[in-house]
Design a protein around this motif. Structure first.
Motif, PDB file in Angstrom:
ATOM      1  N   GLU A 283      -0.095  14.617 -72.883  1.00  0.00           N
ATOM      2  CA  GLU A 283       0.436  15.387 -74.012  1.00  0.00           C
ATOM      3  C   GLU A 283       1.143  16.652 -73.507  1.00  0.00           C
ATOM      4  O   GLU A 283       2.210  17.022 -74.003  1.00  0.00           O
ATOM      5  N   ALA A 284       0.546  17.279 -72.497  1.00  0.00           N
ATOM      6  CA  ALA A 284       1.115  18.535 -71.987  1.00  0.00           C
ATOM      7  C   ALA A 284       2.489  18.325 -71.342  1.00  0.00           C
ATOM      8  O   ALA A 284       3.266  19.272 -71.220  1.00  0.00           O
ATOM      9  N   ALA A 285       2.771  17.118 -70.917  1.00  0.00           N
ATOM     10  CA  ALA A 285       4.048  16.871 -70.208  1.00  0.00           C
ATOM     11  C   ALA A 285       5.192  16.483 -71.154  1.00  0.00           C
ATOM     12  O   ALA A 285       6.339  16.368 -70.729  1.00  0.00           O
ATOM     13  N   ILE A 286       4.876  16.276 -72.423  1.00  0.00           N
ATOM     14  CA  ILE A 286       5.909  15.816 -73.372  1.00  0.00           C
ATOM     15  C   ILE A 286       6.938  16.915 -73.634  1.00  0.00           C
ATOM     16  O   ILE A 286       6.589  18.086 -73.808  1.00  0.00           O
ATOM     17  N   ASN A 287       8.210  16.550 -73.611  1.00  0.00           N
ATOM     18  CA  ASN A 287       9.253  17.496 -74.048  1.00  0.00           C
ATOM     19  C   ASN A 287      10.198  16.782 -75.021  1.00  0.00           C
ATOM     20  O   ASN A 287      10.003  15.601 -75.321  1.00  0.00           O
ATOM     21  N   ASP A 288      11.209  17.473 -75.470  1.00  0.00           N
ATOM     22  CA  ASP A 288      12.035  16.852 -76.518  1.00  0.00           C
ATOM     23  C   ASP A 288      12.935  15.736 -75.993  1.00  0.00           C
ATOM     24  O   ASP A 288      13.590  15.043 -76.764  1.00  0.00           O
ATOM     25  N   LYS A 289      12.942  15.514 -74.684  1.00  0.00           N
ATOM     26  CA  LYS A 289      13.728  14.408 -74.100  1.00  0.00           C
ATOM     27  C   LYS A 289      12.837  13.194 -73.780  1.00  0.00           C
ATOM     28  O   LYS A 289      13.325  12.181 -73.305  1.00  0.00           O
ATOM     29  N   THR A 290      11.534  13.341 -74.001  1.00  0.00           N
ATOM     30  CA  THR A 290      10.626  12.259 -73.585  1.00  0.00           C
ATOM     31  C   THR A 290      10.860  11.014 -74.447  1.00  0.00           C
ATOM     32  O   THR A 290      10.670  11.033 -75.660  1.00  0.00           O
ATOM     33  N   LYS A 291      11.235   9.945 -73.776  1.00  0.00           N
ATOM     34  CA  LYS A 291      11.570   8.702 -74.488  1.00  0.00           C
ATOM     35  C   LYS A 291      10.477   7.655 -74.309  1.00  0.00           C
ATOM     36  O   LYS A 291      10.279   6.789 -75.158  1.00  0.00           O
ATOM     37  N   LEU A 292       9.769   7.743 -73.161  1.00  0.00           N
ATOM     38  CA  LEU A 292       8.857   6.652 -72.812  1.00  0.00           C
ATOM     39  C   LEU A 292       7.637   7.169 -72.048  1.00  0.00           C
ATOM     40  O   LEU A 292       7.760   8.048 -71.188  1.00  0.00           O
ATOM     41  N   ILE A 293       6.465   6.575 -72.385  1.00  0.00           N
ATOM     42  CA  ILE A 293       5.245   6.809 -71.598  1.00  0.00           C
ATOM     43  C   ILE A 293       4.849   5.452 -71.008  1.00  0.00           C
ATOM     44  O   ILE A 293       4.812   4.448 -71.731  1.00  0.00           O
ATOM     45  N   VAL A 294       4.609   5.436 -69.705  1.00  0.00           N
ATOM     46  CA  VAL A 294       4.221   4.180 -69.044  1.00  0.00           C
ATOM     47  C   VAL A 294       2.849   4.370 -68.419  1.00  0.00           C
ATOM     48  O   VAL A 294       2.641   5.289 -67.621  1.00  0.00           O
ATOM     49  N   LEU A 295       1.925   3.485 -68.755  1.00  0.00           N
ATOM     50  CA  LEU A 295       0.550   3.652 -68.268  1.00  0.00           C
ATOM     51  C   LEU A 295      -0.082   2.302 -67.960  1.00  0.00           C
ATOM     52  O   LEU A 295      -0.002   1.368 -68.758  1.00  0.00           O
ATOM     53  N   THR A 296      -0.720   2.248 -66.785  1.00  0.00           N
ATOM     54  CA  THR A 296      -1.472   1.033 -66.464  1.00  0.00           C
ATOM     55  C   THR A 296      -2.831   1.100 -67.155  1.00  0.00           C
ATOM     56  O   THR A 296      -3.362   2.188 -67.359  1.00  0.00           O
ATOM     57  N   HIS A 297      -3.376  -0.053 -67.492  1.00  0.00           N
ATOM     58  CA  HIS A 297      -4.709  -0.057 -68.119  1.00  0.00           C
ATOM     59  C   HIS A 297      -5.790   0.128 -67.060  1.00  0.00           C
ATOM     60  O   HIS A 297      -6.804   0.773 -67.323  1.00  0.00           O
ATOM     61  N   ALA A 298      -5.556  -0.444 -65.872  1.00  0.00           N
ATOM     62  CA  ALA A 298      -6.526  -0.236 -64.773  1.00  0.00           C
ATOM     63  C   ALA A 298      -5.783  -0.251 -63.455  1.00  0.00           C
ATOM     64  O   ALA A 298      -4.838  -1.023 -63.273  1.00  0.00           O
ATOM     65  N   SER A 299      -6.241   0.600 -62.546  1.00  0.00           N
ATOM     66  CA  SER A 299      -5.621   0.665 -61.220  1.00  0.00           C
ATOM     67  C   SER A 299      -5.969  -0.583 -60.415  1.00  0.00           C
ATOM     68  O   SER A 299      -7.119  -1.017 -60.398  1.00  0.00           O
ATOM     69  N   ASN A 300      -4.980  -1.113 -59.720  1.00  0.00           N
ATOM     70  CA  ASN A 300      -5.254  -2.272 -58.858  1.00  0.00           C
ATOM     71  C   ASN A 300      -5.839  -1.838 -57.513  1.00  0.00           C
ATOM     72  O   ASN A 300      -6.210  -2.670 -56.712  1.00  0.00           O
ATOM     73  N   VAL A 301      -5.917  -0.517 -57.271  1.00  0.00           N
ATOM     74  CA  VAL A 301      -6.477  -0.038 -56.002  1.00  0.00           C
ATOM     75  C   VAL A 301      -7.960   0.295 -56.184  1.00  0.00           C
ATOM     76  O   VAL A 301      -8.815  -0.258 -55.490  1.00  0.00           O
ATOM     77  N   SER A 302      -8.253   1.171 -57.136  1.00  0.00           N
ATOM     78  CA  SER A 302      -9.637   1.640 -57.302  1.00  0.00           C
ATOM     79  C   SER A 302     -10.322   1.007 -58.507  1.00  0.00           C
ATOM     80  O   SER A 302     -11.516   1.208 -58.711  1.00  0.00           O
ATOM     81  N   GLY A 303      -9.565   0.281 -59.312  1.00  0.00           N
ATOM     82  CA  GLY A 303     -10.132  -0.331 -60.520  1.00  0.00           C
ATOM     83  C   GLY A 303     -10.278   0.634 -61.682  1.00  0.00           C
ATOM     84  O   GLY A 303     -10.685   0.237 -62.779  1.00  0.00           O
ATOM     85  N   THR A 304      -9.932   1.907 -61.469  1.00  0.00           N
ATOM     86  CA  THR A 304     -10.132   2.933 -62.507  1.00  0.00           C
ATOM     87  C   THR A 304      -9.460   2.547 -63.829  1.00  0.00           C
ATOM     88  O   THR A 304      -8.275   2.199 -63.859  1.00  0.00           O
ATOM     89  N   LEU A 305     -10.233   2.636 -64.920  1.00  0.00           N
ATOM     90  CA  LEU A 305      -9.682   2.350 -66.254  1.00  0.00           C
ATOM     91  C   LEU A 305      -9.005   3.601 -66.810  1.00  0.00           C
ATOM     92  O   LEU A 305      -9.504   4.714 -66.644  1.00  0.00           O
ATOM     93  N   MET A 306      -7.898   3.406 -67.472  1.00  0.00           N
ATOM     94  CA  MET A 306      -7.145   4.524 -68.052  1.00  0.00           C
ATOM     95  C   MET A 306      -7.385   4.605 -69.562  1.00  0.00           C
ATOM     96  O   MET A 306      -7.612   3.571 -70.202  1.00  0.00           O
ATOM     97  N   PRO A 307      -7.277   5.795 -70.139  1.00  0.00           N
ATOM     98  CA  PRO A 307      -7.540   5.947 -71.578  1.00  0.00           C
ATOM     99  C   PRO A 307      -6.352   5.472 -72.425  1.00  0.00           C
ATOM    100  O   PRO A 307      -5.659   6.267 -73.062  1.00  0.00           O
ATOM    101  N   ILE A 308      -6.134   4.162 -72.437  1.00  0.00           N
ATOM    102  CA  ILE A 308      -4.892   3.660 -73.070  1.00  0.00           C
ATOM    103  C   ILE A 308      -4.867   3.876 -74.586  1.00  0.00           C
ATOM    104  O   ILE A 308      -3.805   4.014 -75.165  1.00  0.00           O
ATOM    105  N   LYS A 309      -6.044   3.881 -75.195  1.00  0.00           N
ATOM    106  CA  LYS A 309      -6.078   4.055 -76.651  1.00  0.00           C
ATOM    107  C   LYS A 309      -5.704   5.494 -77.019  1.00  0.00           C
ATOM    108  O   LYS A 309      -4.876   5.731 -77.910  1.00  0.00           O
ATOM    109  N   ALA A 310      -6.320   6.454 -76.338  1.00  0.00           N
ATOM    110  CA  ALA A 310      -6.042   7.869 -76.644  1.00  0.00           C
ATOM    111  C   ALA A 310      -4.575   8.206 -76.365  1.00  0.00           C
ATOM    112  O   ALA A 310      -3.945   8.941 -77.126  1.00  0.00           O
ATOM    113  N   VAL A 311      -4.030   7.642 -75.306  1.00  0.00           N
ATOM    114  CA  VAL A 311      -2.620   7.923 -74.996  1.00  0.00           C
ATOM    115  C   VAL A 311      -1.712   7.271 -76.054  1.00  0.00           C
ATOM    116  O   VAL A 311      -0.675   7.830 -76.429  1.00  0.00           O
TER     117      VAL A 311
END
Ligand SMILES: Cc1ncc(COP(=O)(O)O)c(C=O)c1O
Length: 382
Positions: free
Chosen positions: A134-162
């Motif tokens: 949210e802090a990185a959004i500006n008026d030019k922001t067109k797209l957010i790209v997020l993986t659901h889980a890292s293929n390296v560490s397996g870490t899950l990302m908060p895809i719902k909140a984003v």
């Protein structure tokens, strides 16, 4: 012990029997171009695509099956989503945990000075706080790209909140589900995603050469197709049809593969995603507990099953991880992957750059015996 396959994050080598049977059956009995001819076998091929589209739409809770587009893998899907939507002057937000199939298309647009990208730095375990996006959004922001889980560490990302943040600011939202589709419930509508990219050959259990995306009707109107050509529809027109799914599906489809993917999804639906996840987590719990008991091993990432998928990266002091992976294979028939896992920024974030890590990724067809055997092998080698 027969071969032990622990590289399920790369592809699932062992699939449901149904997948193999359906591919052979297609090859022997149909094997025609779908959506082109009016004869019975071509129509049958077309029906397979339709049926697969329905199965994927059901799996991801997508309302209209025309919103499901097939590609050759998720890399194609991600390229289509990223390069097809971004225009000169656009700003994109992504994270340091993304795969090269996200990073490289973005970098090539950045190098042409077309777009600006913010790579949000995740913590040492690969975790992201939605507020960072949210802090990185500006008026030019067109797209957010997020993986659901890292293929390296397996870490899950908060895809719902984003997703909620993307919806609040009316920004297109693209989710990479390569490491989770087939293991975690994914609800396209509920996630508020505009583009849910999937690959067919990992936990969805289809063959290689399959994948695709679900797209919102809004994004589909604006997204430019990267590939144009024959669709079997509107053949009188010189231009690409602008309706779904034809706008994004040109050229003869991989019907044999899509038929296998359909069987994979049928298997998942019959088995139940929850049962698949429960089994994988049971194995992961044993593996994690065993890894923690080997003093030489450092687990990279959360090392906590609430925060990750059953993919574990390790380092082992000064041991050469390529050599360790080689010995696991050659002495014990255990297949793992070592090095940098196509995600250089993730390795930097996790402090495993440039040497990389040794990765064990568990799958539904692994057994407790295999996990114990692997832990013993590691103990012997270390
Ligand atoms: C998170 C993630 N995204 C994208 C990909 C690319 O998948 P594919 O090779 O099927 O295109 C992978 C593959 O490992 C991945 O783990």
């Amino acid at each position: 012990m027969d071969k032990v396959y622990l590289d399920n994050a790369a592809t699932t080598k062992i699939k449901a029997d149904l997948v193999r049977e359906s591919i052979l059956n297609y090859y022997d009995n149909i094997n025609c171009s779908p959506g082109r001819g009016g004869y019975q076998d071509s129509l049958a091929a077309g029906r397979i695509i339709l049926d697969a589209r329905q199965k994927i739409a059901d799996l991801f809770n997508v309302q209209d099956i025309k919103q499901i587009i097939f590609t050759h893998n998720i890399t194609y899907a991600l390229n289509m989503g990223i390069k097809g939507i971004l225009k000169a002057g656009d700003h994109v937000i992504t994270t340091t945990m993304e795969h090269n199939s996200v990073l490289r298309p973005l970098k090539s647009l950045e190098k042409k000075n077309l777009i600006k990208v913010d790579y949000i730095k995740c913590d040492k375990k690969g975790r992201l706080k939605p507020e960072q996006i949210e802090a990185a959004i500006n008026d030019k922001t067109k797209l957010i790209v997020l993986t659901h889980a890292s293929n390296v560490s397996g870490t899950l990302m908060p895809i719902k909140a984003v997703g909620k943040i993307a919806a609040k600011y009316d920004i297109y939202y693209l989710v990479d589900t390569a490491q989770t589709a087939g293991i975690y419930e994914l609800d396209f509508e509920n996630l508020k995603a505009d583009f849910l990219a999937f690959t067919g050959h990992k936990a969805l259990m289809g063959p290689t050469g399959t994948g695709g995306f679900a797209i919102s009707k809004k994004m589909a109107t604006e997204l430019e197709p990267l590939i144009e050509g024959g669709t079997g529809s509107k053949s009188d027109l010189a231009e690409q049809p602008n309706f779904l799914p034809d706008k994004f599906e040109s050229g003869t489809m991989n019907t044999m593969g899509i038929n296998g993917l359909k069987a994979g999804v049928e298997f998942i639906q019959e088995t139940g995603i929850k049962n698949i996840r429960t089994h994988e987590q049971k194995l992961a719990k044993i593996f994690l507990a065993g890894l923690k008991k080997i003093p030489e091993i450092k687990i990279i990432g959360p090392a906590n099953l609430k925060e990750q998928v059953p993919t574990f990266s390790i380092t082992a002091g000064k041991r050469d991880l390529g050599q360790l992976s080689y010995e696991l294979d050659n002495k014990y028939n255990i297949m793992t992957r070592s090095g940098l896992h196509c995600a250089p920024l993730a390795h930097q974030t996790l402090s495993t750059f440039p040497a990389g890590s040794l990765r064990f990724s568990l799958g539904y067809f692994n057994t407790e015996k295999e996990i114990e055997y692997t832990l013993n092998a590691l103990k012997e080698l270390l």
